[in-house]
Scaffold this active site. Structure first.
Site, PDB file in Angstrom:
ATOM      1  N   SER A 152     -38.963  33.477 -32.935  1.00  0.00           N
ATOM      2  CA  SER A 152     -38.928  32.718 -31.851  1.00  0.00           C
ATOM      3  C   SER A 152     -39.229  33.210 -30.402  1.00  0.00           C
ATOM      4  O   SER A 152     -39.082  34.367 -30.309  1.00  0.00           O
ATOM      5  CB  SER A 152     -37.506  31.912 -31.701  1.00  0.00           C
ATOM      6  N   TYR A 166     -28.204  33.047 -31.539  1.00  0.00           N
ATOM      7  CA  TYR A 166     -29.841  32.905 -32.189  1.00  0.00           C
ATOM      8  C   TYR A 166     -30.788  33.738 -31.603  1.00  0.00           C
ATOM      9  O   TYR A 166     -31.603  34.289 -32.200  1.00  0.00           O
ATOM     10  CB  TYR A 166     -29.978  31.178 -31.529  1.00  0.00           C
TER      11      TYR A 166
END
Length: 262
Positions: A152, A166
């Site tokens: 990401s 995350y």
């Protein structure tokens, strides 16, 4: 050079975790449309079964449901064993399954930090480890197997949301990708990562519903990512075109990281 075969993934055997929804589904659709045989795994068997039936009906490739809870070590091992009952090798492993959690620093629960890091990072290592016999079974210098990890842009720059575990897991995954790439190249396995920006995934659905206009305004190309954008990148990495790319983190975000506006 045969340009018609440069991005050819026809008949390749592919495993996509989290392949029934979001970015995983986009990648699965791309490979099936290109004629590959794609196994999809997630803990929701109903979703896997439905997607497999729908994509196989469309073809020209085939999609097969192999449900598994990728957060558990024994399930990662079982998944590899189940796949080995159907196939004698694996050409492409796409590690996409992941989760997220958003909470302020004073409220962030320890168990959720563990849950996010386990699924998003630790179990990717576990599944890669479990799949090594299949990945090496037919790999060669001329035709290396591939591992594609879905990271990401939040692993490249800190997000504005309080998604501490995350972003940490994705930064770790990018580094793990490079480490595995160095270790597995001699086994003729190439390991790369894709770092997506904004796509219409289940994970981003609520954020896009509330802030899509703001998000799009900060993306230089002026739009949210489309399925073709992420599927095309995965197919590049899995094809002859990507056979000299190893240890890379390919940013697919419409220019967000480069512009530092989001």
């Amino acid at each position: 050079m045969d340009l018609n075969k440069l991005f050819d993934v026809k008949d390749k055997v592919v495993l996509v975790t989290g392949g029934g929804r979001g970015i995983g589904l986009m990648i699965t659709q791309g490979f099936v449309s290109a004629g590959a045989k794609v196994y999809i795994a997630s803990r929701t068997a109903k979703v896997c079964d439905q997607v497999a039936a729908e994509l196989t009906a469309k073809g020209p490739g085939v999609c097969v449901s192999l449900p598994a809870d990728l957060s558990k070590l024994d399930e990662c091992q079982r998944l590899a064993q189940e796949l080995a009952k159907h196939e004698d090798h694996l050409d492409v492993l796409v590690c996409n399954s992941g989760t997220n959690y958003n909470a302020g620093i004073n409220e962030y629960p320890d168990e959720m930090f563990d849950k996010v890091l386990t699924l998003n990072l630790k179990r990717i290592f576990s599944l890669t480890q479990a799949c090594l016999p299949l990945l090496t079974a037919k790999s060669s210098a001329a035709n290396p197997s591939r591992v594609i990890n879905i990271g990401s842009i939040d692993g490249i720059r800190p997000p504005v949301q309080a998604t501490f575990a995350y972003s940490t897991s994705k930064a770790g995954l990018h580094h793990l990708t490079k480490h595995l790439a160095a270790q597995l190249a001699e086994e003729h396995i190439l390991v790369n990562a894709i770092a997506p920006g904004a796509f219409r995934s289940k994970m981003m659905a609520a954020t896009l519903e509330a802030f899509e206009d703001v998000i799009v305004s900060k993306i230089p190309v002026g739009r949210i990512g489309e399925p073709e954008d992420i599927a095309g990148t995965a197919i590049y990495l899995a094809s002859r075109a990507g056979a000299y790319t190893n240890g890379a983190v390919l940013v697919v975000d419409g220019g967000v990281v480069a512009s530092a506006k989001m």
